[in-house]
Design an enzyme around this catalytic site. Structure first.
Site, PDB file in Angstrom:
ATOM      1  N   LYS A   1     -35.216 -27.822  27.971  1.00 14.02           N
ATOM      2  CA  LYS A   1     -35.905 -28.467  26.843  1.00 14.02           C
ATOM      3  C   LYS A   1     -36.491 -29.760  27.409  1.00 14.02           C
ATOM      4  CE  LYS A   1     -36.002 -31.365  23.972  1.00 14.02           C
ATOM      5  NZ  LYS A   1     -37.048 -32.417  23.928  1.00 14.02           N
ATOM      6  N   CYS A  32     -34.838 -44.975  35.341  1.00 11.28           N
ATOM      7  CA  CYS A  32     -33.441 -45.343  35.103  1.00 11.28           C
ATOM      8  C   CYS A  32     -32.878 -46.173  36.254  1.00 11.28           C
ATOM      9  CB  CYS A  32     -32.617 -44.077  34.925  1.00 11.28           C
ATOM     10  SG  CYS A  32     -32.847 -42.928  36.281  1.00 11.28           S
ATOM     11  N   GLU A  78     -31.551 -52.343  28.697  1.00 12.13           N
ATOM     12  CA  GLU A  78     -32.329 -51.512  29.627  1.00 12.13           C
ATOM     13  C   GLU A  78     -33.790 -51.676  29.219  1.00 12.13           C
ATOM     14  OE1 GLU A  78     -31.881 -47.209  29.456  1.00 12.13           O
ATOM     15  OE2 GLU A  78     -32.388 -47.063  31.574  1.00 12.13           O
ATOM     16  N   GLU A  89     -26.805 -37.713  33.194  1.00 12.57           N
ATOM     17  CA  GLU A  89     -27.538 -38.728  33.976  1.00 12.57           C
ATOM     18  C   GLU A  89     -28.162 -39.661  32.954  1.00 12.57           C
ATOM     19  OE1 GLU A  89     -27.569 -39.039  37.174  1.00 12.57           O
ATOM     20  OE2 GLU A  89     -26.832 -37.106  37.861  1.00 12.57           O
TER      21      GLU A  89
HETATM   22  P1  NAP Z   1     -33.870 -39.873  25.211  1.00  7.62           P
HETATM   23  O1  NAP Z   1     -34.443 -40.416  23.971  1.00  7.62           O
HETATM   24  O2  NAP Z   1     -32.416 -39.812  25.359  1.00  7.62           O
HETATM   25  O3  NAP Z   1     -34.528 -38.420  25.395  1.00  7.62           O
HETATM   26  C1  NAP Z   1     -34.250 -37.596  26.495  1.00  7.62           C
HETATM   27  C2  NAP Z   1     -34.382 -36.145  26.084  1.00  7.62           C
HETATM   28  O4  NAP Z   1     -33.467 -35.883  25.028  1.00  7.62           O
HETATM   29  C3  NAP Z   1     -35.758 -35.768  25.553  1.00  7.62           C
HETATM   30  O5  NAP Z   1     -36.028 -34.430  25.919  1.00  7.62           O
HETATM   31  C4  NAP Z   1     -35.572 -35.873  24.046  1.00  7.62           C
HETATM   32  O6  NAP Z   1     -36.461 -35.037  23.334  1.00  7.62           O
HETATM   33  C5  NAP Z   1     -34.156 -35.343  23.894  1.00  7.62           C
HETATM   34  N1  NAP Z   1     -33.459 -35.802  22.703  1.00  7.62           N
HETATM   35  C6  NAP Z   1     -33.579 -36.980  22.059  1.00  7.62           C
HETATM   36  N2  NAP Z   1     -32.709 -37.026  21.016  1.00  7.62           N
HETATM   37  C7  NAP Z   1     -32.031 -35.844  21.024  1.00  7.62           C
HETATM   38  C8  NAP Z   1     -30.998 -35.289  20.214  1.00  7.62           C
HETATM   39  N3  NAP Z   1     -30.465 -35.966  19.196  1.00  7.62           N
HETATM   40  N4  NAP Z   1     -30.557 -34.053  20.512  1.00  7.62           N
HETATM   41  C9  NAP Z   1     -31.069 -33.369  21.542  1.00  7.62           C
HETATM   42  N5  NAP Z   1     -32.041 -33.841  22.351  1.00  7.62           N
HETATM   43  C10 NAP Z   1     -32.514 -35.071  22.096  1.00  7.62           C
HETATM   44  O7  NAP Z   1     -34.373 -40.688  26.485  1.00  7.62           O
HETATM   45  P2  NAP Z   1     -35.859 -41.066  26.856  1.00  7.62           P
HETATM   46  O8  NAP Z   1     -36.228 -42.272  26.094  1.00  7.62           O
HETATM   47  O9  NAP Z   1     -36.744 -39.898  26.801  1.00  7.62           O
HETATM   48  O10 NAP Z   1     -35.671 -41.405  28.417  1.00  7.62           O
HETATM   49  C11 NAP Z   1     -35.306 -42.638  28.834  1.00  7.62           C
HETATM   50  C12 NAP Z   1     -33.807 -42.711  29.109  1.00  7.62           C
HETATM   51  O11 NAP Z   1     -33.457 -41.751  30.089  1.00  7.62           O
HETATM   52  C13 NAP Z   1     -33.425 -44.047  29.701  1.00  7.62           C
HETATM   53  O12 NAP Z   1     -32.226 -44.499  29.135  1.00  7.62           O
HETATM   54  C14 NAP Z   1     -33.246 -43.731  31.169  1.00  7.62           C
HETATM   55  O13 NAP Z   1     -32.429 -44.622  31.857  1.00  7.62           O
HETATM   56  C15 NAP Z   1     -32.702 -42.350  31.118  1.00  7.62           C
HETATM   57  N6  NAP Z   1     -32.901 -41.653  32.395  1.00  7.62           N
HETATM   58  C16 NAP Z   1     -31.821 -41.454  33.194  1.00  7.62           C
HETATM   59  C17 NAP Z   1     -31.979 -40.842  34.434  1.00  7.62           C
HETATM   60  C18 NAP Z   1     -30.805 -40.610  35.327  1.00  7.62           C
HETATM   61  O14 NAP Z   1     -30.939 -39.824  36.263  1.00  7.62           O
HETATM   62  N7  NAP Z   1     -29.664 -41.233  35.105  1.00  7.62           N
HETATM   63  C19 NAP Z   1     -33.242 -40.424  34.841  1.00  7.62           C
HETATM   64  C20 NAP Z   1     -34.319 -40.633  34.005  1.00  7.62           C
HETATM   65  C21 NAP Z   1     -34.123 -41.254  32.773  1.00  7.62           C
HETATM   66  P3  NAP Z   1     -37.851 -35.581  22.750  1.00  7.62           P
HETATM   67  O15 NAP Z   1     -38.319 -36.633  23.675  1.00  7.62           O
HETATM   68  O16 NAP Z   1     -38.695 -34.386  22.737  1.00  7.62           O
HETATM   69  O17 NAP Z   1     -37.511 -36.118  21.394  1.00  7.62           O
END
Ligand code: NAP
Length: 475
Positions: free
Chosen positions: A173, A283, A378, A249
């Site tokens: 997804k 991240c 962050e 992650e």
């Molecule tokens: P996010 O809001 O957590 O979203 C990540 C994914 O989860 C997207 O596909 C999103 O879908 C989905 N999602 C959101 N809410 C959900 C729910 N309640 N149930 C199921 N899926 C859900 O994060 P983001 O803003 O896209 O990405 C930024 C974050 O990712 C930052 O905190 C960053 O540090 C972290 N990150 C971590 C790593 C690592 O390797 N540790 C790498 C990259 C990013 P939709 O976007 O389609 O709503």
């Protein structure tokens, strides 16, 4: 969509309809394409297909799986220019950086094509003479992943490649904001010989609905998530119901530390690379800078000079180093972090401007102190807050003062200090005199609320394998 050369990579797009999900270009706000929103019954049907496909895939030898993965790698490399263009259009990162991500993403496919052949078990000396003991490793079954928009290809391949190599099927997804890269890279997998039901990409208007199904369906045996700590925590609770294997992650709050004995020019170079990649939306981006007081002024001056040269703009234009932020919400957050820091006493010495559209100028804040909100947030944007410190003990306390534990960086030329500080930092990864640390051969991952599990390296495939212990008796 005319700007995308290779349309065969995007066969999964559809016409505009009430149900279709529009994919926007953050640099121009234009609609690039529409993708289908798969209804929840459809997703359940895909899990059933995935389960069947996995059984057949598991029966194929490791070298057959390896050959198909190698072909996938070759196709990703052959199509890297088109993939990079798709990525820049939907995600915003500059074209050269997007090409870098495609090659980085491809490296995981190549690496795990090899690792497919090395899923060794153990033979164990038995404590009694009438038994023989050993372990074998077997695929967990159907694996699923939920991935973010900031690395639209690499966050997928570093999960999908080890899963397929291990003998699992894989359901992805991707973020609704950047699904085109996911569909394109999956199309290349099909061309390489990966069965369509073995690698399935699904989106729905409601990520929550997809998450609910993937986390609670009993036939999904593994969930790998990359995204925010908040969503990761929610998904973990959901997966608890069916006791799934999980890897998380999550977010980061990386300190970037410059000691008084560091090579300041090297530190500036590392700081620019670590902080401003993907407009600060990674991240592992340096999130807060700690500079020892005797070299503070020199570092700030040189850092500001380097950052002031960076060109902001549409990632498809030559020479652009910083693209747009992903959406209006992200931009509003970034601008509000700057305003709050100012109101708490920080000084903007560079940038801090809203450049229109989704663009914000790279920003450097000085006179930042540990008690300011910006130190605990962050930032996910092009803001570099700089804090002074006196000595190593004070530094370690401040650098570890966060719920996160993903990446950290420091610059020093003293060997003893390098070892001591590396050991004391409570992070899963430490860059020493280096601002860019991730590659396919190293175990990427965090501690504390940055999650658990490792991606890449020899450990990455274990996330998709179960250990089975065999005890032979009757000797
Ligand atoms: P996010 O809001 O957590 O979203 C990540 C994914 O989860 C997207 O596909 C999103 O879908 C989905 N999602 C959101 N809410 C959900 C729910 N309640 N149930 C199921 N899926 C859900 O994060 P983001 O803003 O896209 O990405 C930024 C974050 O990712 C930052 O905190 C960053 O540090 C972290 N990150 C971590 C790593 C690592 O390797 N540790 C790498 C990259 C990013 P939709 O976007 O389609 O709503």
């Amino acid at each position: 969509m005319d700007q995308i050369v290779n349309k065969t990579l995007l066969q999964s797009t559809c016409d505009s309809s009430e149900d279709a999900i529009a994919v926007l270009n953050p640099a121009t706000n234009e609609v690039l394409a529409y993708i289908p929103s798969v209804p929840t019954e459809g997703i359940v049907g895909q899990i059933e297909k995935s389960k069947k496909a996995q059984k057949a895939w598991q029966e194929r030898s490791a070298s057959e799986r390896s050959i198909i993965l190698k072909r996938w790698y070759d196709l990703v490399v052959e199509n890297s220019d088109d993939l990079a263009r798709i990525m820049t259009l939907e995600q915003g990162k500059p074209l050269q950086e997007a090409k870098g991500e495609v090659m980085y993403g491809a490296s995981f496919i190549q690496w795990f094509a090899e690792e497919a052949k090395r899923t060794y078990g153990d033979t164990i000396p038995s404590p009694t003479s009438n038994k023989r003991l050993m372990t074998i490793k077997q695929p967990v079954g159907v694996a699923a992943a939920i991935t973010p928009w900031n690395f639209p290809i690499a966050m997928i391949t570093r999960k999908a490649a080890p899963a397929l190599a291990a003998g699992c099927s894989f359901i992805i997804k991707p973020a609704n904001q950047t699904p085109l890269s996911a569909y394109a890279v999956a199309e290349l997998a099909y061309q390489a010989g990966v069965p369509r039901d073995l690698l399935i990409v699904v989106n729905n208007h409601s990520s929550v609905s997809v998450g609910d199904i993937l986390c609670t369906h009993n036939d999904i045996k593994k969930l790998s998530f990359t995204g925010s700590t908040q969503v990761g925590s929610h998904l973990l609770k959901q997966t608890a119901e069916t006791i799934k294997k999980t890897s998380m992650e999550l977010g980061g709050n990386a300190p970037f530390i410059v000691f008084d004995d560091a090579d300041i020019d090297a530190a500036v170079k590392g700081a620019v690379a670590s902080k401003f990649r993907n407009a600060g939306q990674t991240c592992v981006c340096a999130n807060r800078f700690y500079v020892q007081e005797t070299v503070y002024d020199e570092f700030v001056k040189k850092f500001a000079a380097a950052v002031s040269e960076m060109k902001v703009g549409n990632g498809t234009e030559p020479g652009v180093e910083i693209g747009p932020l992903i959406d209006a919400k992200a931009k509003d957050s970034v601008l509000s972090y700057i305003e709050t820091a100012k109101s708490q006493g920080a000084k903007v010495i560079l940038g801090g401007e809203d450049l229109g559209g989704l663009f914000v100028s790279p920003t450097i804040l000085t006179e930042v102190t540990q008690d300011m909100d910006i130190v605990q947030t962050e930032l996910f944007g092009p803001i570099a807050p700089i804090i002074r410190f006196k000595d190593d003990d004070e530094l370690v306390i401040k650098a570890n003062d966060t719920i996160y534990g993903l990446a950290s960086y420091f610059y020093t030329n003293k060997l003893n200090r390098a070892f001591t500080i590396a050991e004391k930092l409570e992070y899963g990864m430490v860059g020493i005199n280096e601002g860019i640390i991730s590659n396919e051969v190293a175990p990427f991952g965090g501690v504390k609320q940055s999650g658990f599990g490792r991606e890449g390296a020899k450990q990455g495939i274990d996330e998709y394998l179960n250990i089975k212990y065999l005890c032979f008796g009757g000797f």
